[in-house]
Write an enzyme that holds these catalytic residues in place. Sequence first.
Site, PDB file in Angstrom:
ATOM      1  N   ASN A  99       0.826  -1.209   0.000  1.00 13.69           N
ATOM      2  CA  ASN A  99       0.000   0.000   0.000  1.00 13.69           C
ATOM      3  C   ASN A  99       0.861   1.260   0.000  1.00 13.69           C
ATOM      4  O   ASN A  99       0.555   2.241  -0.696  1.00 13.69           O
ATOM      5  CB  ASN A  99      -0.932   0.006   1.214  1.00 13.69           C
ATOM      6  CG  ASN A  99      -2.117  -0.924   1.046  1.00 13.69           C
ATOM      7  OD1 ASN A  99      -2.591  -1.137  -0.064  1.00 13.69           O
ATOM      8  ND2 ASN A  99      -2.585  -1.491   2.138  1.00 13.69           N
ATOM      9  N   ASP A 144      -5.673  -7.007   6.135  1.00 12.66           N
ATOM     10  CA  ASP A 144      -5.043  -8.201   5.569  1.00 12.66           C
ATOM     11  C   ASP A 144      -5.201  -9.400   6.494  1.00 12.66           C
ATOM     12  O   ASP A 144      -4.347 -10.280   6.541  1.00 12.66           O
ATOM     13  CB  ASP A 144      -3.558  -7.936   5.288  1.00 12.66           C
ATOM     14  CG  ASP A 144      -2.792  -7.548   6.550  1.00 12.66           C
ATOM     15  OD1 ASP A 144      -3.436  -7.160   7.549  1.00 12.66           O
ATOM     16  OD2 ASP A 144      -1.551  -7.637   6.547  1.00 12.66           O
ATOM     17  N   ARG A 192      -0.808 -25.636   3.308  1.00 12.33           N
ATOM     18  CA  ARG A 192      -1.193 -25.495   1.903  1.00 12.33           C
ATOM     19  C   ARG A 192      -1.643 -24.073   1.585  1.00 12.33           C
ATOM     20  O   ARG A 192      -1.337 -23.530   0.514  1.00 12.33           O
ATOM     21  CB  ARG A 192      -2.309 -26.486   1.569  1.00 12.33           C
ATOM     22  CG  ARG A 192      -1.837 -27.935   1.445  1.00 12.33           C
ATOM     23  CD  ARG A 192      -3.018 -28.859   1.213  1.00 12.33           C
ATOM     24  NE  ARG A 192      -2.591 -30.242   1.005  1.00 12.33           N
ATOM     25  CZ  ARG A 192      -3.418 -31.277   0.952  1.00 12.33           C
ATOM     26  NH1 ARG A 192      -4.731 -31.077   1.073  1.00 12.33           N
ATOM     27  NH2 ARG A 192      -2.954 -32.488   0.764  1.00 12.33           N
TER      28      ARG A 192
END
Length: 312
Positions: A188, A223, A243
């Site tokens: 950002n 986030d 994963r």
Amino acid sequence: MEMFSFSDMSLQHVPSYAGITSSPLWSAVANKLSSALPEQLQTTLELNQQLQMFSMAAGKILPLTAMQLCTAVGEFKAAGSSNGPHEYRSMLVLNEQCLAELIYQSELPVSPMQQRKLLELEQQWLFPLRNALIVTRLQQLALRDTLTGLGNRRYFDDAIQKALQLTERKQQPMVLILLDLDNFKQVNDNFGHHAGDEVLLAVADAMRCTLRASDNLFRFGGDEFAVLLTAEDAQSAELVAHRLVKAIGQHHICVKFGVSASAGLASHQAEETTQTLFNRADSALYDAKQSGKNAVRTAVIHSKPIVEVMNA
């Protein structure tokens, strides 16, 4: 395969479900419904319920084995499932707006007379269907993150409470995974919020591709992401977490901006509240970030404190 439609629009084939018109009970209910189908459809705004009502009425015209409704808000199948040898498709259009595609599967080919009757029956569904689609869409908007389409914090709070109740009732495992992006602030700061949004969309895409049940994915804002796993999925939660972290780190957008992810997970313990579970997963996430990022950490299982009584 034969098919028919309201328009020349064609959609991809979507497989359907099981025989729904064979039992005497179904016939009795269908006879009662067909005489007042519009009134019945107006009694609910649940798409699954409307589809079930319609399938019963349509089953009097055609020996159905399956029926599926494909809409912009999701795909819905009538109860009882197996593929049939014949498939027919119809676009449900109201005021030049395509509401949905209806997929029939049947034991027999459709005749021109049956086609006309089905089209007439579909006309009775158009207004109730439109109303149900509007309500469903509004509900989705209230519970979904507007950028990524993942569940929002409100959806998460509701989902984890329901999962906890199910876990305690069925004595099945439940695991919470919390994820936080590494180096996201620099994206950002250096490239602007448009680039940040691009990264968040890439992360959501990577998570969807990794998990079977996308309804278990949530974005809290910023986030921060969460994954809720229950039953069999919870048994391989640590593998799932690795994963997810790997998929996010290898996504080409994340590679482009140097973004990775860290994850912390916690397994629900007996009589544990959702807040305590969340705190333990958050603590594990903190440990993952402190360990050098792009890592997975599992929360420590705390035993009940032992109180020592000392003689004065």
